[in-house]
Write a protein that holds these residues in place. Structure first.
Motif, PDB file in Angstrom:
ATOM      1  N   GLU A   1     -41.534  35.351 -46.428  1.00  0.00           N
ATOM      2  CA  GLU A   1     -40.617  34.847 -45.971  1.00  0.00           C
ATOM      3  C   GLU A   1     -39.998  33.395 -46.010  1.00  0.00           C
ATOM      4  OE1 GLU A   1     -38.811  36.625 -41.882  1.00  0.00           O
ATOM      5  OE2 GLU A   1     -39.391  34.490 -41.487  1.00  0.00           O
ATOM      6  N   ASP A   2     -41.062  32.708 -45.881  1.00  0.00           N
ATOM      7  CA  ASP A   2     -40.713  31.195 -46.120  1.00  0.00           C
ATOM      8  C   ASP A   2     -39.303  30.589 -45.404  1.00  0.00           C
ATOM      9  OD1 ASP A   2     -41.288  28.670 -47.663  1.00  0.00           O
ATOM     10  OD2 ASP A   2     -40.164  29.434 -49.186  1.00  0.00           O
ATOM     11  N   ARG A   3     -39.236  31.044 -44.194  1.00  0.00           N
ATOM     12  CA  ARG A   3     -38.152  30.427 -43.313  1.00  0.00           C
ATOM     13  C   ARG A   3     -38.492  29.789 -42.106  1.00  0.00           C
ATOM     14  NH1 ARG A   3     -34.409  32.725 -41.044  1.00  0.00           N
ATOM     15  NH2 ARG A   3     -35.305  34.855 -40.711  1.00  0.00           N
ATOM     16  N   ARG A   4     -39.751  30.520 -41.608  1.00  0.00           N
ATOM     17  CA  ARG A   4     -40.095  29.685 -40.358  1.00  0.00           C
ATOM     18  C   ARG A   4     -41.962  29.361 -40.139  1.00  0.00           C
ATOM     19  NH1 ARG A   4     -38.020  34.793 -37.008  1.00  0.00           N
ATOM     20  NH2 ARG A   4     -38.986  35.715 -38.893  1.00  0.00           N
ATOM     21  N   SER A   5     -42.140  28.799 -39.077  1.00  0.00           N
ATOM     22  CA  SER A   5     -43.476  28.343 -39.261  1.00  0.00           C
ATOM     23  C   SER A   5     -43.985  28.199 -37.744  1.00  0.00           C
ATOM     24  CB  SER A   5     -43.480  26.802 -39.653  1.00  0.00           C
ATOM     25  OG  SER A   5     -43.100  26.081 -38.901  1.00  0.00           O
ATOM     26  N   VAL A   6     -45.083  28.518 -37.700  1.00  0.00           N
ATOM     27  CA  VAL A   6     -45.813  28.617 -36.236  1.00  0.00           C
ATOM     28  C   VAL A   6     -46.658  27.462 -36.071  1.00  0.00           C
ATOM     29  CG1 VAL A   6     -47.423  29.968 -35.114  1.00  0.00           C
ATOM     30  CG2 VAL A   6     -45.629  31.005 -36.141  1.00  0.00           C
ATOM     31  N   LEU A   7     -46.911  26.755 -34.929  1.00  0.00           N
ATOM     32  CA  LEU A   7     -47.656  25.835 -34.457  1.00  0.00           C
ATOM     33  C   LEU A   7     -48.492  26.130 -33.447  1.00  0.00           C
ATOM     34  CD1 LEU A   7     -48.805  22.683 -34.774  1.00  0.00           C
ATOM     35  CD2 LEU A   7     -46.769  22.022 -33.505  1.00  0.00           C
TER      36      LEU A   7
END
Lengths: 270, 270
Positions: free
Chosen positions: A56-62
């Motif tokens: 998807e390359d839109r969001r990330s998770v930390l």
């Protein structure tokens, strides 16, 4: 139904760590074997969800991991994330800051390591050390570390706004469990390398650390970046809790494979 | 006996890629199923060796992956390294350089991403693009890219001297296999996102790329940093070859758990 609420620290609520049983396997799907099996299924699911997040390359998770020494940070990374494509995971271990890092504000080195779009970033220790060891060891005066709760909340809120979902875990072990684990490091030649004599000093400051953790968690558990307090004496339960929260978090994000580029329907490669 | 020599490009030898069969499963332990099983055992071994490399904390390994588009770089990362603790692996994907990166010498951005001690670093594309796409697309004149073979060899030799073991893989596919894979990306909704129309332009320059690869491999396969040309049309064979070379490389390094700190024999934690 969401399981995560069980360990989630509600924003604004009071945290008393001595009141949270470090051995209680509340909500586990069964005994140790059944829970390990459930965790394996969750890890498979995590692998699939992470692949979509990447595509998807839109969001990330930390993912932030904090704990007392021998609390299980390394073990959690190993058990929960081995099996996920490492192209989509970056693990950052924060040690004592370097001279150059100390020449910047405390969030500088952390900001450099936040995950790119499509990635899960895992912090093994984090900016929280700047209100934990810094407070307990008096490395900076209270007038310096106390405003950091607000700085951290601001920083995390702004990351969240830009598309980073943040989940923070405190792996909560008892002082007795820590003794057993440190002893095992001393006694097992394959674990010796993990033993650090400085851990004994931190152990002597146990109550001060528990107080510092409680206040940090209380002041920075927000809707944007909630804390989860994980009873972590039993490793199999800890792994299941962290896997459960991560999978529920990613299911809520529901990453999707992107739409195809236009105009290529029926196109043949020659 | 070492299997790796089969795919290793001997320093100073001539490379003719058209002479290397992209479908030949030479040396495979058996048919597809048997080879997949052998790869699984190698990946288990890789996990153990990587844990020791991490514990030892003295040396690092750099894995360079290069291939034509759809050559299997992403798939190799996924298949070979999923299952290794991500705390000990860092994957770097090099895309078109940013404005800031272009304001530096071509090795600058690469140097920033080389693995720390104890880590396996994986480069998905690398500094080799600076003698591949740069040459084929004429992004810089020959007077700029030709001296880079020497610059690369110097750079890699110096990394090796400082404790980084380097292995470089060219995943060698046929033009026909590339067509099938690109077509699959167009036809499968879950693979669409991997399709990039620019790949078709590079496909038109197939022969120029093969020439550029051959010369790059020839000029930079050294004892410090050997190239391995992997027949990569069959993914199961490719994964086995890469796993085999990595495990043999790490077995030769033979990382060990470090000695215990002194004076702690019989010490009891209280």
């Amino acid at each position: 139904m969401s399981e995560s609420h069980r360990w989630r620290v509600k924003p604004g609520s009071k945290v008393d760590l001595s009141d949270i049983d470090t051995r209680d396997p509340a909500g586990a799907p069964g005994d140790k074997d059944a829970t390990v099996a459930a965790s394996a299924a969750l890890m498979d699911r995590l692998r699939v969800l992470q692949e979509r997040l990447y595509a998807e390359d839109r969001r990330s998770v930390l993912v932030v991991l904090q704990a007392m020494d021998a609390g299980g940070k390394d073990g959690t990374v190993k058990h929960v994330f081995t099996g996920v494509n490492p192209a989509g995971v970056s693990v950052s271990s924060f040690k004592a800051p370097s001279h150059k890092e100390l020449a910047h504000d405390f969030l500088w080195r952390v900001h450099l390591r936040v995950p790119e779009r499509g990635q899960i970033g895992v912090f093994n220790r984090s900016h929280y050390e700047d209100v934990l060891v810094v407070r307990v060891d008096g490395l900076a005066p209270e007038s310096v570390w106390r405003p950091r709760y607000e700085a951290i909340a601001d920083f995390e809120r702004n990351l969240a706004r830009e598309g980073t979902t943040i989940v923070k875990f405190f792996l909560h072990i008892s002082k007795e469990e820590q003794a057993e684990r440190l002893q095992a490091r001393l006694d097992d030649p394959e674990k010796h390398w993990k033993f650090n004599p400085a851990d004994l000093e931190a152990r002597d400051q146990w109550d001060d650390y528990q107080d510092a953790y409680a206040e940090a968690i209380e002041r920075t558990s927000t809707d944007d970046a909630p804390w989860f307090v994980v009873p972590a004496d039993r490793k199999w339960y800890r792994n299941w809790v962290v896997s459960t929260v991560l999978v529920e978090t990613l299911e809520r994000l529901d990453p999707r494979f992107p739409d195809p580029p236009e105009g290529l329907d029926g196109f043949t490669i020659e």
